[in-house]
Design a protein around this motif. Sequence first.
Motif, PDB file in Angstrom:
ATOM      1  N   ARG A  98      39.662  35.917  33.225  1.00 58.45           N
ATOM      2  CA  ARG A  98      39.823  34.512  33.596  1.00 58.45           C
ATOM      3  C   ARG A  98      40.653  33.736  32.573  1.00 58.45           C
ATOM      4  N   GLN A  99      40.407  33.977  31.305  1.00 57.68           N
ATOM      5  CA  GLN A  99      41.110  33.233  30.261  1.00 57.68           C
ATOM      6  C   GLN A  99      42.615  33.498  30.331  1.00 57.68           C
ATOM      7  N   GLU A 100      42.994  34.772  30.456  1.00 60.76           N
ATOM      8  CA  GLU A 100      44.409  35.113  30.540  1.00 60.76           C
ATOM      9  C   GLU A 100      45.024  34.552  31.826  1.00 60.76           C
ATOM     10  N   LEU A 101      44.290  34.630  32.927  1.00 60.49           N
ATOM     11  CA  LEU A 101      44.815  34.140  34.194  1.00 60.49           C
ATOM     12  C   LEU A 101      45.079  32.647  34.145  1.00 60.49           C
ATOM     13  N   MET A 102      44.137  31.884  33.612  1.00 63.45           N
ATOM     14  CA  MET A 102      44.316  30.433  33.562  1.00 63.45           C
ATOM     15  C   MET A 102      45.464  30.050  32.624  1.00 63.45           C
TER      16      MET A 102
END
Length: 245
Positions: free
Chosen positions: A61-65
């Motif tokens: 999630r962190q990388e995607l956002m």
Amino acid sequence: KTWVGLAAVAEQLNQGNRAAVIDLDHNGLGATVTRLLEVLGADQNALASLERFRYAEPEDRQELMAVVNDLAAWKPAVVLLDSIGELLPALGLNSNSPDDFTVGHTAVLKPLARSGAAVLIIDHVAKNPDSAQRGPTGTAAKSRAVGGSMLRVTVKDAFAPGRGGSCYLTLTKDRHGGLRANTPSTDRQPLVATFKLHTEASEHSYSVYAAMEGEEGPGSAPASDIAALIDLNPPPESVRDVKRS
């Protein structure tokens, strides 16, 4: 589906615009660039420039956002997200929950669309033909959230290295009616085009052929067969009756 999406990316790059690929299906940078460069004829200089092309394969999630925020500020002409089946799990959300899909849609897809990008999202249908007719797997909220058009991709000639391939593009939703208005068929889900990947020695490219008057898409029954069913006495009342007839 991926070939069709990457063709749109190649087209924008060759027109001097920016394009991005969010690879949640982990097809890989090498395979993606090879398809764009060697098969679809994308501009090599554009692919090598971070000012023209960006590829991301976020793991969580962190990388995607971080990718979404970067692209929203960068303002590409087109973003290909492959595929939505991996989007909700990457965000820690439930693929079958309408509420969870709405959260994911708001967090990832809306910011990209608001930046001005054409957001192309690849999804999958069920293997069962009857279930496939109802649309993408998971929650029905996926279909409701579409703000543009939804196309079903059905293989016509299987795609294979050195042989190319082709597929039908059938319209299943068209919120603003632009595609439907320019499609000759009055079917509820009309054939709008056929996508063909060429492999001739002098041409590594693709074509999109608009549907012609009277052209039938995948699974369309000939008019003579339909007329024969209508004339049956008693008329068929179920799929089983039709198969027996």
